[in-house]
Design an enzyme around this catalytic site. Sequence first.
Site, PDB file in Angstrom:
ATOM      1  N   LYS A 237       0.778  -1.158  -0.069  1.00 37.95           N
ATOM      2  CA  LYS A 237      -0.182   0.029   0.277  1.00 37.95           C
ATOM      3  C   LYS A 237       1.014   1.357  -0.044  1.00 37.95           C
ATOM      4  O   LYS A 237       1.904   1.164   0.668  1.00 37.95           O
ATOM      5  CB  LYS A 237      -0.783   0.010   1.059  1.00 37.95           C
ATOM      6  CG  LYS A 237      -2.106   0.788   1.488  1.00 37.95           C
ATOM      7  CD  LYS A 237      -2.835   0.626   2.452  1.00 37.95           C
ATOM      8  CE  LYS A 237      -4.091   1.664   2.949  1.00 37.95           C
ATOM      9  NZ  LYS A 237      -4.919   1.363   3.907  1.00 37.95           N
TER      10      LYS A 237
ATOM     11  N   SER B 202      -9.534   0.606   3.334  1.00 34.62           N
ATOM     12  CA  SER B 202      -8.888   1.479   2.728  1.00 34.62           C
ATOM     13  C   SER B 202      -7.464   0.810   1.599  1.00 34.62           C
ATOM     14  O   SER B 202      -7.070   1.338   0.912  1.00 34.62           O
ATOM     15  CB  SER B 202      -8.224   2.553   3.280  1.00 34.62           C
ATOM     16  OG  SER B 202      -7.139   2.010   4.289  1.00 34.62           O
TER      17      SER B 202
ATOM     18  N   SER C  89      -9.561  -2.140   7.007  1.00 34.96           N
ATOM     19  CA  SER C  89      -9.114  -1.764   5.760  1.00 34.96           C
ATOM     20  C   SER C  89      -8.477  -2.992   5.267  1.00 34.96           C
ATOM     21  O   SER C  89      -8.071  -2.806   4.056  1.00 34.96           O
ATOM     22  CB  SER C  89      -8.028  -0.683   5.948  1.00 34.96           C
ATOM     23  OG  SER C  89      -8.914   0.480   6.052  1.00 34.96           O
TER      24      SER C  89
END
Length: 402
Positions: A120, A209, A233
């Site tokens: 990420k 996310s 997330s």
Amino acid sequence: MGIPIILSRLLVLSFALVAAETTFSTKGSTKSYPVSLNGIDLLTASAKTISSALANGTVTSLDLVDAYIQRLAANDHEGLTLRSIIEIAPTAHEIARELDAERANGTVRSAIHGLPIVVKDAYNTDPKLGMNSTAGSFALLQGSHAKSDAFVVKKLRDAGAIILGKANQDEWSGQRGTNNGSAWSARGGRMSAAYVEGGFAAGGDPGGSSGGPAVAVSAGFAAASLGTDTEGSIIGPSSRAALFGLRPSTGMTSRTGVIPISSSQDTTGPLAKSVWDIAAILEVMAAHDPEDVYSAAAEPFRYQNYTQFLDPNGFEGLRIGIPREPFWNQTQYGYRSAINPAVNDTLEKLRSLGAEIIDPVVMPNADRWRYEFVGGAVRNTAGRAQIRELSSFYLRFHIVHD
Ligand SMILES: *[C@@H]1O[C@H](CO)[C@@H](O)[C@H](O)[C@H]1NC(C)=O
Ligand SMILES: *[C@@H]1O[C@H](CO)[C@@H](O)[C@H](O)[C@H]1NC(C)=O
Ligand SMILES: *[C@@H]1O[C@H](CO)[C@@H](O)[C@H](O)[C@H]1NC(C)=O
Ligand SMILES: *[C@@H]1O[C@H](CO)[C@@H](O)[C@H](O)[C@H]1NC(C)=O
Ligand SMILES: *[C@@H]1O[C@H](CO)[C@@H](O)[C@H](O)[C@H]1NC(C)=O
Ligand SMILES: *[C@@H]1O[C@H](CO)[C@@H](O)[C@H](O)[C@H]1NC(C)=O
Ligand SMILES: *[C@@H]1O[C@H](CO)[C@@H](O)[C@H](O)[C@H]1NC(C)=O
């Protein structure tokens, strides 16, 4: 369904143990991309399969990096326009060559030696890898750069993993603001789930996310990925992408060098296609980090080896409680009717594997949960307070101002 079209072609082709890559082009893209690398199906292969193909010489890390980058070129910003990746490491080929040479020379650093993964964008990566670290935001793009690898990124690289790219995410892990919602960042654009025809607009919200890490692995752009999780997330996007995702207890894995939200809730963890993949990556990540204040408390619960616990009879005797209220309350959570039978089928499966299902479990404070979850009013109070201080700390100690 975009990907299943590719899948049906793959079924025809996956028998072939070919020396060269098989390539395809997808509707909407003129670029061709490898679906199979010497018989290894890149769309469905788990990190375990890829790792064993590396070990027995069926593929090299360089082959894999090449193939994943071609797949990305065809379908991430063109073709299916999944937009799962913000940046690709310009150094990935060179690092793959070095790790291939090491392997040929008899050094295998770990079970994940030579495995291309994506992280990420919230993870800092050493600027020497050639990538920015921005949580999807232009605010961190210019005028500063990451000081070094995040603690867990360094652990993975030391174990021989190749950081192939930075994955798209909800900007600032969802803390940017309330407009534009899920699966979007200014730098990475709007992501789409790989398995929903028509993309985001047609209901293909991959969740967040850590949407990019999930989409990238499910689309066969990388062998596995790292996400971060403050309140769902990793788990949410993993479930929407049919992956395994682990949210380690806060402190089990380090957050140092990761763009923060909450000291008491943030955690870092893997997303992948098999439980072995998760265990092998966790094994490398779960290490004491003196700079993370939650790390020491987890020390008594850390193990050196997590794959040793993979046990086909592991559900035997496990007690699993089902808090129907409030979590399965359709009025509150708007679950689609398709989900409840699927949950019940899964519980039956767990029962048949020897688990004891306690259904329902009554939570004495369910009303409070209801209040907190429904409006989202209170659930993240701690995070909202902590992000201010943690962000200052991150900006002061983990980036270098140019
Ligand atoms: C090498 O490993 C891959 C992945 O597990 C497997 O498909 C292949 O059959 C193996 N090849 C040999 C020669 O053992
Ligand atoms: C291969 O191993 C030898 C002996 O350990 C070492 O001198 C050499 O640098 C190694 N080469 C690579 C490419 O790792
Ligand atoms: C990092 O950001 C700079 C712009 O500040 C850009 O020129 C560069 O291409 C980015 N790196 C990668 C790998 O995309
Ligand atoms: C919201 O996302 C869309 C892409 O889906 C983008 O075009 C638009 O600029 C974004 N809006 C804001 C306010 O950032
Ligand atoms: C972990 O344990 C398993 C099962 O005992 C073993 O096969 C594996 O080699 C061990 N891994 C490491 C890194 O020692
Ligand atoms: C589900 O939630 C609604 C709204 O809060 C509530 O009125 C209802 O009693 C709940 N259902 C059950 C079975 O508890
Ligand atoms: C699932 O199981 C629960 C508990 O036994 C039951 O109340 C519910 O009706 C079931 N739902 C479906 C869709 O079968």
